[in-house]
Design a protein around this motif. Structure first.
Motif: not given
Length: 135
Positions: A33-35, A39-43, A61-62
């Motif tokens: 991402g820009p920052k 992790i993108k979690w799909e449920m 993850l920063s």
């Protein structure tokens, strides 16, 4: 020229009532991402009336945000504190797809429209538990 009838087409999904719902992890992606990375979690919700509904949760993850990922791995996926005392290999994330969890959903707003947001991901045993605080 073709005329398209939108009279019976919804403009999107209605928000889901706040609460703690049973769900299954159906996707995990490492994203940039820009920052920084996350992790993108799909449920996918398990309730038969909501079984086509998906919700998403991002964990940054920063360094200053890793506490959130650690808490989620401890609570929702039953990792031990010892397992997470030093490091975590993100190559093991695909092993978590298919895991049953509980998602805490809250009301939110996006671009002026009501929506549903995942506030937390918990252990599957907390699904439907009205005593689970809506974070």
């Amino acid at each position: 020229m073709r005329v398209i009838d939108f009279s019976n087409v919804s403009s999107g999904f209605d928000p889901i009532a706040p609460g703690t719902y049973a769900a299954k992890v159906t996707g995990i992606e490492m994203k940039q991402g820009p920052k920084g990375p996350y992790i993108k979690w799909e449920m996918t919700l398990s309730d038969p009336e909501l079984s086509t509904r998906k919700v998403w949760y991002n964990t940054s993850l920063s360094p200053q945000s890793l506490w959130n990922l650690k808490q989620m791995l401890l609570e929702a996926f039953s990792f031990s504190a010892e397992e997470l005392s030093t490091s975590f290999d993100t190559d093991t994330l695909p092993d978590l797809v298919g895991t049953d969890v509980a998602v805490v959903l809250v009301d939110d707003e996006y671009q002026g429209n009501p929506t549903t947001r995942v506030a937390a991901v918990k252990h599957e045993s907390q699904a439907g538990d009205s005593s689970t605080p809506l974070v």
